[in-house]
Structures are given as C-alpha cells and as structure tokens.
Design a protein around this motif. Structure first.
Motif, PDB file in Angstrom:
ATOM      1  N   SER A  30       0.849  -1.192   0.000  1.00 44.16           N
ATOM      2  CA  SER A  30       0.000   0.000   0.000  1.00 44.16           C
ATOM      3  C   SER A  30       0.882   1.237   0.000  1.00 44.16           C
ATOM      4  CB  SER A  30      -0.897   0.035   1.228  1.00 44.16           C
ATOM      5  OG  SER A  30      -1.715  -1.106   1.265  1.00 44.16           O
ATOM      6  N   THR A  45      -2.966   0.275  -3.910  1.00 39.73           N
ATOM      7  CA  THR A  45      -2.691  -1.023  -3.304  1.00 39.73           C
ATOM      8  C   THR A  45      -2.421  -2.044  -4.402  1.00 39.73           C
ATOM      9  OG1 THR A  45      -4.151  -0.485  -1.468  1.00 39.73           O
ATOM     10  CG2 THR A  45      -3.591  -2.795  -1.752  1.00 39.73           C
ATOM     11  N   SER A  67       6.154  -7.703   7.625  1.00 37.76           N
ATOM     12  CA  SER A  67       5.675  -6.368   7.279  1.00 37.76           C
ATOM     13  C   SER A  67       6.850  -5.409   7.201  1.00 37.76           C
ATOM     14  CB  SER A  67       4.658  -5.868   8.292  1.00 37.76           C
ATOM     15  OG  SER A  67       5.286  -5.677   9.537  1.00 37.76           O
ATOM     16  N   GLU A  68       6.643  -4.348   6.449  1.00 39.05           N
ATOM     17  CA  GLU A  68       7.695  -3.368   6.253  1.00 39.05           C
ATOM     18  C   GLU A  68       7.028  -2.030   5.962  1.00 39.05           C
ATOM     19  OE1 GLU A  68      10.653  -2.584   2.598  1.00 39.05           O
ATOM     20  OE2 GLU A  68      10.813  -4.569   3.478  1.00 39.05           O
ATOM     21  N   THR A  69       7.502  -0.966   6.574  1.00 45.13           N
ATOM     22  CA  THR A  69       6.969   0.371   6.326  1.00 45.13           C
ATOM     23  C   THR A  69       8.123   1.309   6.005  1.00 45.13           C
ATOM     24  OG1 THR A  69       5.133   0.018   7.830  1.00 45.13           O
ATOM     25  CG2 THR A  69       5.637   2.282   7.289  1.00 45.13           C
ATOM     26  N   GLU A  70       7.949   2.084   4.948  1.00 47.94           N
ATOM     27  CA  GLU A  70       8.951   3.053   4.557  1.00 47.94           C
ATOM     28  C   GLU A  70       8.254   4.403   4.431  1.00 47.94           C
ATOM     29  OE1 GLU A  70      11.997   4.031   0.866  1.00 47.94           O
ATOM     30  OE2 GLU A  70      10.580   2.388   0.694  1.00 47.94           O
ATOM     31  N   VAL A  71       8.787   5.403   5.096  1.00 49.63           N
ATOM     32  CA  VAL A  71       8.225   6.751   5.046  1.00 49.63           C
ATOM     33  C   VAL A  71       9.271   7.668   4.430  1.00 49.63           C
ATOM     34  CG1 VAL A  71       7.286   8.666   6.372  1.00 49.63           C
ATOM     35  CG2 VAL A  71       6.805   6.321   7.075  1.00 49.63           C
ATOM     36  N   THR A  85       4.138   7.112   2.235  1.00 55.91           N
ATOM     37  CA  THR A  85       4.254   5.964   3.128  1.00 55.91           C
ATOM     38  C   THR A  85       3.975   4.693   2.326  1.00 55.91           C
ATOM     39  OG1 THR A  85       3.465   7.308   4.962  1.00 55.91           O
ATOM     40  CG2 THR A  85       3.424   4.920   5.261  1.00 55.91           C
ATOM     41  N   THR A  86       4.933   3.778   2.348  1.00 52.09           N
ATOM     42  CA  THR A  86       4.787   2.494   1.674  1.00 52.09           C
ATOM     43  C   THR A  86       4.775   1.408   2.745  1.00 52.09           C
ATOM     44  OG1 THR A  86       6.015   3.338  -0.219  1.00 52.09           O
ATOM     45  CG2 THR A  86       5.746   0.953  -0.080  1.00 52.09           C
ATOM     46  N   THR A  87       3.708   0.605   2.766  1.00 54.39           N
ATOM     47  CA  THR A  87       3.581  -0.472   3.743  1.00 54.39           C
ATOM     48  C   THR A  87       3.428  -1.802   3.007  1.00 54.39           C
ATOM     49  OG1 THR A  87       2.520   1.030   5.293  1.00 54.39           O
ATOM     50  CG2 THR A  87       2.281  -1.308   5.721  1.00 54.39           C
ATOM     51  N   THR A  88       4.224  -2.773   3.397  1.00 57.75           N
ATOM     52  CA  THR A  88       4.157  -4.112   2.814  1.00 57.75           C
ATOM     53  C   THR A  88       3.811  -5.102   3.910  1.00 57.75           C
ATOM     54  OG1 THR A  88       5.874  -3.488   1.238  1.00 57.75           O
ATOM     55  CG2 THR A  88       5.422  -5.836   1.476  1.00 57.75           C
ATOM     56  N   ALA A  89       2.727  -5.853   3.697  1.00 57.74           N
ATOM     57  CA  ALA A  89       2.321  -6.889   4.652  1.00 57.74           C
ATOM     58  C   ALA A  89       2.213  -8.217   3.911  1.00 57.74           C
ATOM     59  CB  ALA A  89       0.993  -6.530   5.285  1.00 57.74           C
TER      60      ALA A  89
END
Length: 93
Positions: A30, A45, A67-71, A85-89
């Motif tokens: 996302s 998404t 999971s991983e989040t990059e801002v 914001t990139t979020t990987t689940a």
C-alpha cells in the motif's frame, strides 16, 4: 499379531512422508501520499505473490517478510510538501 505388524508398517510409511509443500508468499503493498492536491491518486494497493518450491512452513516464514513500512518526506515546504508511506504486509499461503 497381524494388527501390530500392520500398525508398524503404517507408522514406517508415514515417517517417510514429508511436510514440505509448495509455498506462496502473498504481499499487499500500500502506498499513500499526504499531499492529495498534487498527487491525484493518493492511495494505491498492489498484491504481489512469490512462489517458492517445496519447503517447510518454518522455512517459508523466514524468507517471506511479515511487514515493512517506509516513510519518505521530500522536505519541501508549501503546497508541494508530501510524505509518502509504503507499507508491505505478507502472509504465507
């Protein structure tokens, strides 16, 4: 006596079977932007699947990220300021 021999044979055969199956790591990525006026599509998404060969579930969990989040803040002020914001689940199927 026949039942004991049959039971022993079944246990022996069962011990040779493997718990390894083909595993798939399904990840939902996302991306959202805080500046909706300059980014017409502020949220997106995508689902990505990684297929692995035969392996145990514990091994698949090690190679599939949870999971991983990059801002990313572009440090620009005014109307062009944006925080992406990139979020990987990911989950194992």
């Amino acid at each position: 006596m026949k039942k004991i021999i049959l039971l022993a044979a079944v246990v022996t055969v069962a011990s040779f079977t493997s718990c390894k199956k083909e595993k798939t790591c399904s990840c939902t990525v996302s991306v959202s932007n805080s500046n909706t006026s300059n980014y017409p599509n502020p949220t997106s998404t995508t689902t990505i699947e990684y297929k692995y060969g035969k392996m145990k579930k514990g091994d698949a969990i090690k190679v599939c990220p949870t999971s991983e989040t990059e801002v990313v803040n572009n440090n620009v002020s005014g109307t062009f300021a944006n925080t992406k914001t990139t979020t990987t689940a990911c989950t194992i199927k």
